[in-house]
Write a protein that holds these residues in place. Structure first.
Motif, PDB file in Angstrom:
ATOM      1  N   ASP A 970       5.854 -77.085 -32.309  1.00  0.00           N
ATOM      2  CA  ASP A 970       4.556 -77.052 -32.501  1.00  0.00           C
ATOM      3  C   ASP A 970       3.775 -78.295 -31.736  1.00  0.00           C
ATOM      4  N   LEU A 971       4.707 -79.454 -31.877  1.00  0.00           N
ATOM      5  CA  LEU A 971       4.038 -80.762 -31.263  1.00  0.00           C
ATOM      6  C   LEU A 971       4.228 -80.682 -29.718  1.00  0.00           C
ATOM      7  N   GLU A 972       5.347 -79.889 -29.018  1.00  0.00           N
ATOM      8  CA  GLU A 972       5.340 -79.834 -27.790  1.00  0.00           C
ATOM      9  C   GLU A 972       4.360 -78.968 -27.176  1.00  0.00           C
ATOM     10  N   ARG A 973       4.215 -77.779 -27.991  1.00  0.00           N
ATOM     11  CA  ARG A 973       2.729 -76.893 -27.499  1.00  0.00           C
ATOM     12  C   ARG A 973       1.683 -77.869 -27.332  1.00  0.00           C
ATOM     13  N   GLU A 974       1.303 -78.508 -28.270  1.00  0.00           N
ATOM     14  CA  GLU A 974       0.126 -79.187 -28.410  1.00  0.00           C
ATOM     15  C   GLU A 974       0.040 -80.252 -27.372  1.00  0.00           C
ATOM     16  N   GLN A 979      -1.928 -82.595 -22.213  1.00  0.00           N
ATOM     17  CA  GLN A 979      -1.373 -83.103 -20.892  1.00  0.00           C
ATOM     18  C   GLN A 979      -2.109 -82.150 -19.920  1.00  0.00           C
ATOM     19  N   LYS A 980      -2.524 -81.066 -20.239  1.00  0.00           N
ATOM     20  CA  LYS A 980      -3.086 -80.269 -19.351  1.00  0.00           C
ATOM     21  C   LYS A 980      -4.685 -80.770 -18.927  1.00  0.00           C
ATOM     22  N   GLN A 981      -5.157 -81.004 -20.273  1.00  0.00           N
ATOM     23  CA  GLN A 981      -6.737 -81.497 -20.351  1.00  0.00           C
ATOM     24  C   GLN A 981      -6.578 -82.718 -19.646  1.00  0.00           C
ATOM     25  N   ALA A 982      -5.936 -83.358 -19.935  1.00  0.00           N
ATOM     26  CA  ALA A 982      -5.993 -85.041 -19.159  1.00  0.00           C
ATOM     27  C   ALA A 982      -5.917 -84.614 -17.730  1.00  0.00           C
ATOM     28  N   THR A 988      -4.808 -90.372 -17.919  1.00  0.00           N
ATOM     29  CA  THR A 988      -3.666 -90.324 -18.375  1.00  0.00           C
ATOM     30  C   THR A 988      -3.916 -89.967 -19.914  1.00  0.00           C
ATOM     31  N   LEU A 989      -2.728 -89.547 -20.246  1.00  0.00           N
ATOM     32  CA  LEU A 989      -2.761 -88.844 -21.660  1.00  0.00           C
ATOM     33  C   LEU A 989      -2.537 -90.388 -22.309  1.00  0.00           C
ATOM     34  N   ASN A 990      -3.414 -90.360 -23.598  1.00  0.00           N
ATOM     35  CA  ASN A 990      -3.515 -91.638 -24.381  1.00  0.00           C
ATOM     36  C   ASN A 990      -3.179 -91.568 -25.642  1.00  0.00           C
TER      37      ASN A 990
END
Length: 1703
Positions: A970-974, A979-982, A988-990
């Motif tokens: 689940d977490l990796e999907r999220e 990541q894609k959004q960022a 960068t992903l924060n």
């Protein structure tokens, strides 16, 4: 029928002939020449008619002749003939058959008639016909014709005058019409006339065409005439009036503006002539002041109504048509107009001026042009603004009644833009008594009636049209005011309707543009908008000042309505144009008028700074208004309470207030979209009105009339009572209509309501008054009707209601919470499109305020919030999805000040979530659950909840462990989605602990939370959290990926260590009396500091254990070395902490991590051997004591064994690891060194009682670490490092112990045992020395240093080390038994003797091994040893311990036995030169000690001691003297002297009789003497000098013996029966024994070795000995016997002299 048609021509010819015949008939008798002329004329006409086809043209050519008879006829001056002729001439003219020359003749003839006063009307008619039918008359002829008309105007006959006036007007018009026609004809021809210069010759303007020239000359002369100057062109004028001239000028200017605008010459006239003229003529009006004193120096001409009025008309025309041309002049004219409105001018002048202004006001386009031509130009007068301001000032001035005789009245200066307070005048004058129903204005006692002056929108003037009046008319009261009032209204109406029309057109165009170009932005023309804005900006101040004054003064409903309408339209227009300040100002005016007079409402007063000086005193004193007897012109309709912070009695509302209120509602309803920020003013006012009228909010926020309970203060008339429901209804409709506002306007409305509410909150916070809930109610109402676009107003709406929820007034707060929860419930229940389930963003937005309620401190609000959370969970718990974080946030929003009950409630929710809901929520929320559980752990209200929540965290970690796989997916999907959004956003992903994988981050958050609790102020929580943290890491650490360990080490463990360290070092040292309730606290935990120490110990041990168990994993991280350094740093600071428990534990951890650095590859036993770990290291803390740390269950052996177990991965082989290992070891060495240095460094100053001194177990542990450490650094261990080590060892040994701890550490004084610390120190040196021994050659340079260190320790036996400047008691004196409670601990120096002695033994051993080493020889080790031993040897009996000097002697002997041969061997190298004197001194200090033996020494003991002395002498005789030739002479000399001194021994008088012979050290003396003698007679003497020394010594000895003996004999004889003193007896006995010893030696010696002189001295003793025989003492006798005996050996018979000589 046209004049040129054949019929007309025929008729003309007939008529002419008839006229000529008639003329001939009339003149037949009296005037024959005329008759002849007439008859020849007939012939002429017939001839023309017969000869020409174009008869009219032919007639015109011959017109001179044709006209001649008629002219002659006129010359007869006979009325009948003249009339006939004139008629005939007119007929010719009308058929245009008069030539220029003929016309000239005709005019001349007419002139003569005029001069004779004949046929004046007919003349005028003829001139008119002549000029209107054709254009043949020009120049002088024309001017003559015009003059003729003028002259006729000034006859005595009234009819003639008036006709002439009309004719002049017409003629003037004709002249200009001709010019216009001429211009039309010449339009096509382009000319370039030279630019007009300032023309000097004004009489001919060469550039103009004929008609234009005439017009020019005419106009120029008109100006001359009006100016009372001679005309240039109109020659022959006799008189002229200004009024007529001005009328003519006005008509020309008004009718032919084009002429002046198109021709420069005319423009020039206008500028140079007309304007100066007008200004000049105006001067009397300007200078004149009413009521000015007669004493002024020059009499001022009085204003003259006819001229003044005409001038104003001219000015009106000039302004209307030529403002663009006459910039400056028009400015002047307008300023004159403004001046004429002055209060000091005559009434009629003001009336006429105000009429002129009115004329301007009804022409919006003209006003707009002013604005463009003047106001918008730089450096130009703001003309338009001035006009409006002038009107305003004029109206104001009318309300000022100047006191008789002096003009104190001051009107605000025009153009000041503001509104000066109108002062002066009897302001307090009562209301005038003659009240009528007529519409009027009343202000401060001035009553001005209002009359209808003109139809709306037209400026029909009364006085400007009175051209026939010569005397100024009387102006009725109120006329000027009425005109000014109309002018104001027309101005507003004109401007607003014009601009609004244009705006509408523009909006249509914009709409069309958007339809056709949907993708483009519509750009309006900026110029147009600028003009509109400038117009409004220029006029609003003046308008507002005037309108608000009028509104204040109005007594008529219609007038009030008009004024309000004007203010409303202006406000709306300003709003549409985006002009905020004027819009707000107009709205403020309406608002002020709606409220009672002087009502304190800050929002209005602050907003209307520009009106600040205004005095509203229309309803003067409120008391009068209330009392019915007062003659107020306002009907009071309501009395109520004011809504202000200070109660100020009651306030009243009048009918006019209500009327204004309705306007306000109308404004808000119809123009809400343009109100913007002014909503605040409007709503504030409405709120106050609603309050005064007693309306209160009901369900859903609608306002209802309050109950009568509100108290007696609110009184409403029936008129208002019927109005109230209507008003309430309009109010509700107003807010319902907010759904039609656009988004921006809606925001303004919400903002205004919010700031209103803020004010209400401020007011309610200070007192217990009922709060005004208007704003809150309306916010709710607005929110409920705008549910479809709730998103755009949700934030400001709920944001504000949240503030209301924090209000101290409970009623206000309750309403805020009510409104907020109602809105949240309504919004969640509303069927949004798309539904909430598909719009998570909106769902979060709607739930957010619920979360925000958590910040409210009031328990009632939080209770309400938790209730609603419950409701939401019940109704929507399954579909919360993205709302979970918010709900969890609400549960977790606990604070310590909220009281236990709220916290308990919230915690029950959390327990429920953890037990039931974990699988239901998105995995991303698990982290929040961890945070929330953590926050319950950190709250300090309820310890049990904190501890339980730590248990919950353990449960959560188990859940992670069991459901790991699913959670990771689940977490990796999220994570991917995020990541894609960022990436799309380019950010960068924060998230916390970012680079680690998300599942690891979950663990890290858990660790971090536990870490926070590990530094909780409460020890129980800290302990529980610490154990849980380290257990979790131990149990589930395997799930983490390798890089995550990096974060665990740095962000979790080290951060925790840092915090614990900081807290511990700053913790309070105050004693905690009891743990609350009846819990007793153990004394080892009774201060915060001690409790923190426990935490520090736990934490450090935990971290060290992790480093131990996970070391292979950690070593693979890139920065293991840095981590190692940090860990060491923590260990160091803990070790240096001033707490024994912590410092000891730190060393324990140090030992633990040291044994992990290099992976152990062989079995544990070998490992020990390899490491050279002394057995003591394995468990250095076996001794029990108060400072013991936690007992460690796993011994080193177990640990090492475990390293080979499956728990560790394969060790990394290779060179690098070795290199890295060495770096790690050196780092550890540096830490050890720093710790050692700092902990053993003594305090610098005189110490305080409580300065910290490290404990013995600590120091022991510290030193015990070294051997193990050394094994790994020995390869590079340098001299420098050795010195460092020495400093630490020395420091450690010097540390004293406190007397209360000494019984546990010290052996009893009598036992010679080493403390474990001292043992460790010696072990350390031993390890070193062994390493050097087996090490390479270059290590041996360290030997001297080791000797030096050991010798320092040896010195401790006599000179215990000082620890700083601390006073230490000797251990024997320490108050063991009398330790008082709480007395400061005394510090006890250790018994250093055993230690020093052990060190000495080590020295001897070591020297034994190393005496021949080069370094040992070079560094003069032997000398140093001797130098060190000198101290105990010299002290001898004074040594603290007897064993010391004995050991010193024996050691010296041992060392010398090894060292002397070496010294002799190197005698030539000079390396031992300095050693000899040192040795001699040592011998001397020892053998002839200054200390006396203690009294209690037994005889056996003494004899033993003497034997030692003897041993030393024997050493000298065996090891030194035989080798005298290798030894420096001085040294041998010193030895001899010493032996000499020993052989004659003088003892002290302190011995008892019995012991005397023992104490005399006779054996010693004997040995000395023997040695001395042996070497005196030795034949091995290398140099004569040496023998000489010994012989010298011998002779001294003999001489001394002789003296002693003689003195004894003498004393014996004198003393008689008395025995001599014991001392003297002893001495003599000794001498006697020495003599016998000498005799023995001589016997043994070769005779040739004995000097003759010696023999002589020996033999000389004999007689003296014999004399002693008489002595009474038996001891002396026996000694004497022994001495005399040997002499027999020397008694030989004498040898003959010869033989002797030969020999």
């Amino acid at each position: 029928m046209s004049i040129s048609s054949p019929e007309a021509v025929k008729k003309l010819l007939e008529n002419m002939q008839t006229d000529l015949r008639s003329l001939s008939m009339e003149c037949k008798k009296k005037f024959p020449p005329v008759k002849e002329a007439a008859e020849s004329g007939i012939v002429k006409i017939k001839t023309i008619a017969a000869r020409n086809t174009d008869i009219l043209a032919a007639l015109k050519e011959n017109s001179l002749e044709v006209v001649q008879p008629f002219l002659m006829g006129c010359g007869t001056k006979e009325p009948k003939i003249t009339q006939l002729c004139l008629a005939a001439i007119q007929r010719l003219m009308s058929h245009e058959v008069v030539s220029e020359a003929a016309a000239g003749n005709i005019i001349n003839m007419l002139w003569q008639l005029m001069e004779n006063g004949l046929e004046e009307l007919k003349l005028l008619q003829t001139v008119l016909v002549l000029l209107t039918t054709n254009t043949v008359v020009h120049d002088e002829v024309l001017s003559k014709a015009i003059v003729l008309c003028f002259r006729l105007h000034f006859t005595k006959d009234n009819i003639t005058n008036n006709t002439a006036a009309a004719t002049v007007r017409q003629v003037v018009t004709v002249v200009f019409e001709r010019m216009v026609a001429e211009d039309e004809r010449c339009k096509g021809i382009v000319e370039h006339p030279p630019p007009v210069q300032g023309n000097t010759n004004r009489r001919s303007v060469s550039t103009l065409r004929p008609s234009a020239k005439d017009a020019y000359m005419l106009f120029q002369d008109l100006c001359q005439l009006v100016n009372a100057d001679a005309p240039y062109w109109l020659v022959g004028m006799t008189e002229m009036t200004r009024t007529f001239g001005l009328e003519l000028l006005e008509s020309v200017l008004n009718d032919f503006p084009g002429v002046f605008l198109q021709h420069q010459e005319f423009s020039f006239l206008l500028k140079e002539r007309v304007c100066p003229l007008v200004i000049k003529l105006f001067s009397p009006n300007i200078k004149f002041r009413q009521g000015s004193s007669a004493s002024s120096p020059a009499p001022v001409e009085k204003p003259y109504f006819p001229i003044c009025m005409r001038l104003l008309r001219v000015v009106s025309v000039l302004i209307k048509h030529f403002y663009g041309l006459l910039v400056t002049e028009c400015e002047i004219f307008l300023s004159l107009l403004v001046k004429f409105l002055d209060g000091e001018k005559p009434q009629w002048l003001r009336a006429v001026a105000v009429e002129s202004v009115h004329r301007l006001c009804v022409q919006p386009h003209l006003l707009r042009s002013f604005c463009q031509s003047y106001d918008m130009k730089q450096h130009s007068t703001k003309v338009f603004r001035d006009i409006v301001n002038a009107l305003g000032s004029f109206i104001q001035s009318l309300f000022i009644v100047p006191n008789a005789g002096n003009s104190t009245a001051v009107s605000a200066p025009a153009g000041s833009g503001g509104q000066g307070a109108a002062q002066g005048g009897p302001g307090a004058g009562g209301v005038s008594g003659n009240l009528t129903t007529q519409a009027a204005f009343e202000y401060r006692g001035t009553w001005i009636p209002l009359m209808t002056v003109s139809v709306q929108g037209s400026a029909k003037a009364t006085y400007l049209e009175m051209l026939d009046k010569v005397e100024p008319p009387s102006i009725p009261e109120g006329y000027a005011m009425s005109v000014a009032f109309s002018a104001l209204l027309d101005l507003v109406r004109g401007i607003t309707s014009m601009i609004e029309r244009e705006l509408a057109v523009e909006e249509e165009v914009a709409a069309e543009f958007r339809d056709t170009h949907p993708d483009q932005q519509w750009q309006p023309q900026p110029g147009v908008h600028l003009v509109w804005e400038e117009m409004v900006s220029a006029c609003w101040c003046g308008l507002l000042a005037a309108l608000s004054l009028l509104l204040d003064a109005s007594t008529d409903e219609t007038a009030t309505e008009n004024i309000l309408k004007a203010e409303l339209t202006m406000a709306s227009l300003c709003g549409r144009l985006g002009l905020v300040t004027p819009r707000d100002a107009f709205i403020t005016a309406i608002c002020k008028a709606s409220l009672p007079p002087h009502y304190a409402l800050t929002v209005l007063s602050s907003n209307a700074a520009n009106l600040s000086g205004k005095a509203y005193s229309i309803q003067g004193q409120s008391v009068q208004i209330i009392s019915p007897s007062s003659e107020s012109h306002q009907q009071v309709v309501a009395v109520g309470q004011p809504l202000t912070s200070q109660p100020q009695g009651t306030v009243v509302l009048t009918a006019k207030n209500i009327q204004c209120m309705r306007t306000l509602l109308n404004l808000a309803h119809c123009h809400g979209a343009v109100l913007g920020t002014s909503w605040q003013l409007v709503l504030a006012t409405l709120q106050h009105l609603v309050w005064i009228l007693g309306l209160k909010p009901g369900m859903g926020g609608a306002l209802k009339p309050g109950r009568a309970v509100e108290g007696p203060s609110t009184v409403l008339t029936t008129a208002v009572m019927t109005d109230l429901p209507v008003i309430s209804n309009i109010l509700s409709r107003l807010f319902e209509s907010s759904q039609y506002l656009d988004d921006v306007s809606l925001h303004h409305l919400i903002n205004a309501l919010c700031s209103l509410s803020l004010e209400a909150m401020e007011m309610a916070s200070g007192n217990n008054k009922e709060p005004s809930l208007f704003a809150v109610a309306k916010l709710l109402e607005t929110g409920l009707v705008n549910m479809d676009r709730i998103e755009i107003l949700w934030r400001p709406l709920t944001g504000h209601l949240l503030e209301v929820c924090q209000h101290p007034n409970s009623r206000m707060r309750e309403w805020g919470a009510e409104a907020l929860t109602a809105l949240i419930k309504a919004s969640l229940a509303y069927k949004h499109d798309p539904p909430l389930a598909q719009n998570p963003r909106l769902q979060l937005l709607l739930l957010n305020p619920l979360k925000e309620l958590s910040n409210v401190l009031h328990a009632d609000i939080r209770q309400k919030q938790l209730e609603s959370v419950l409701q939401i969970l019940q109704s929507q718990g399954d579909s919360l999805g993205p709302g979970w974080p918010l709900v969890l946030g609400v549960i977790g929003a606990i604070r310590n000040d909220q009281g236990e009950s709220l916290i308990r409630t919230a915690f029950q929710c959390l327990q429920l979530v953890v037990t039931d809901f974990l699988p239901a929520m998105p995995c991303t929320c698990l982290q929040i659950v961890v945070d929330v559980a953590g926050s319950f752990g950190l709250q300090n209200q309820e310890l049990n909840i904190s501890l339980t929540s730590i248990g919950l965290l353990w449960n959560i970690s188990d859940y992670f462990f069991q459901r790991g796989e699913a959670i990771i997916q689940d977490l990796e999907r999220e994570e991917e989605a995020l990541q894609k959004q960022a990436q799309e956003k380019g950010e960068t992903l924060n998230r916390p602990f970012h680079p680690a994988p998300p599942f690891d981050c979950l663990w890290l958050c858990l660790y971090a939370k536990l870490g926070e609790m590990c530094v909780d102020p409460r020890p129980a929580v800290r302990k529980s959290a610490g154990q849980t943290l380290f257990s979790t890491i131990a149990a589930h650490g395997t799930l983490l990926q390798q890089p995550t360990w990096h974060i665990v080490v740095w962000k979790v463990l080290f951060q925790l260590l840092g915090c614990v360290r900081t807290s511990s070092t700053t913790a309070d040292k105050e004693k905690i009396e009891s743990g609350g309730g009846n819990i007793l606290i153990h004394h080892s935990r009774d201060t915060a500091e001690k409790q923190w120490a426990e935490t520090w110990v736990l934490t450090l041990a935990g971290v060290a254990r992790i480093f131990n168990t996970r070391r292979y994993l950690l070593q693979q991280l890139g920065d293991f070395f840095e981590a190692w350094e940090v860990l060491l740093n923590h260990i160091q600071s803990a070790a240096l902490s001033k707490n024994n428990e912590v410092s000891l534990a730190a060393l324990k951890s140090f030992q633990e991590i040291l044994q992990i650095v290099t992976p152990v590859r062989d079995s544990a036993g070998d490992a020990f051997a390899a490491m050279g770990v002394p057995p003591v290291l394995i468990d250095p803390f076996s001794a029990s004591g108060p400072g013991r740390p936690l007992v460690r269950s796993d011994s080193l052996v177990e640990r090492l064994t475990r390293y080979n177990g499956a728990e560790l991965q394969a060790p990394p082989p290779g060179e690098e690891s070795a290199l890295e290992d060495s770096a790690l070891w050196w780092s550890a060495w540096n830490t050890w060194y720093r710790t050692g240095t700092d902990s053993t460094r003594p305090p610098s100053g005189p110490t305080e009682k409580f300065s910290f001194i490290p404990s013995q177990p600590f120091l022991t542990a510290l030193i015990q670490i070294f051997p193990a450490l050394y094994q790994h650094i020995k390869a590079n261990f340098s001299m420098e490092d050795l010195k460092k080590l020495g400093v630490i060892l020395h420091g450690a040994v010097s540390v004293p112990i406190s007397s209360d701890a000494s019984p546990f550490i010290l052996p009893s004084y009598t036992e010679a045992v080493l403390t474990s610390l001292q043992e460790a120190v010696l072990t350390a040196l031993d390890v070193l020395q062994k390493a050097i021994c087996v090490g390479p050659e270059n290590l041996q340079v360290m030997y001297p240093a080791i000797f030096e260190q050991l010798l320092l320790f040896v010195e401790f036996s006599c000179k215990p080390p000082q620890y700083g400047r601390m006073e230490t008691k000797h251990v024997a004196n320490a108050k063991y038994n009398q330790i008082q409670l709480f007395a400061p601990a005394e510090w006890v120096a250790l018994n250093y003797v055993p230690f020093a002695e052990r060190s000495l033994e080590v020295v001897v051993d070591l020297y034994h091994k190393t005496a021949c080493h080069k370094a040992v020889i070079n560094e003069k080790v032997l000398q140093n040893i001797i130098k060190t031993l000198r101290m105990p040897l010299g002290l001898k009996y004074s040594c603290p311990s007897e064993s010391t000097w004995k050991l010193a002697v024996s050691s010296l002997l041992k060392v010398l036995s090894i060292g002397l041969p070496v010294a002799r061997q190197h005698a030539l190298s000079g390396k031992f030169d300095t050693m000899w004197p040192e040795l001699a001194n040592a011998f001397e200090d020892f053998l002839f000690t200054k200390s006396t033996p203690p009294d209690n020494v037994s005889i056996q003991e003494f004899q033993k001691n003497e034997a030692v002395d003897v041993e030393v002498v024997q050493l000298i005789s065996t090891e030194i003297l035989p080798f005298a030739n290798f030894i420096p002479k001085d040294f041998v000399g010193q030895i001899m002297t010493m032996l000499n001194r020993g052989s004659i021994h003088s003892q002290s008088a302190s011995f008892t009789e019995a012991e005397i012979d023992v104490r005399m050290r006779e054996d010693f003396s004997k040995v000395c003497f023997e040695t001395l003698l042996q070497f005196s007679f030795s034949n091995k003497v290398s140099t004569p000098q040496e023998g000489y020394i010994s012989r010298m010594a011998l002779s001294v000895l003999l001489k001394r013996s002789q003296d002693v003996l003689r003195r004894y004999v003498e004393d014996e004889r004198l003393s008689g029966r008395c025995p001599l003193p014991r001392q003297q007896v002893t001495e003599i006995i000794f001498v006697l024994k020495a003599i016998s010893t000498l005799m023995d030696s001589l016997k043994k010696t070769q005779p040739e070795n004995v000097d003759g002189n010696t023999w002589a001295q020996v033999i000389a003793l004999y007689p003296t000995l014999v004399e002693c025989i008489t002595c009474s003492s038996p001891e002396v006798s026996s000694a004497l016997k022994e001495a005399l005996g040997p002499f027999k050996d020397f008694m030989q018979p004498p040898v003959s002299r010869v033989q002797n000589g030969e020999s």
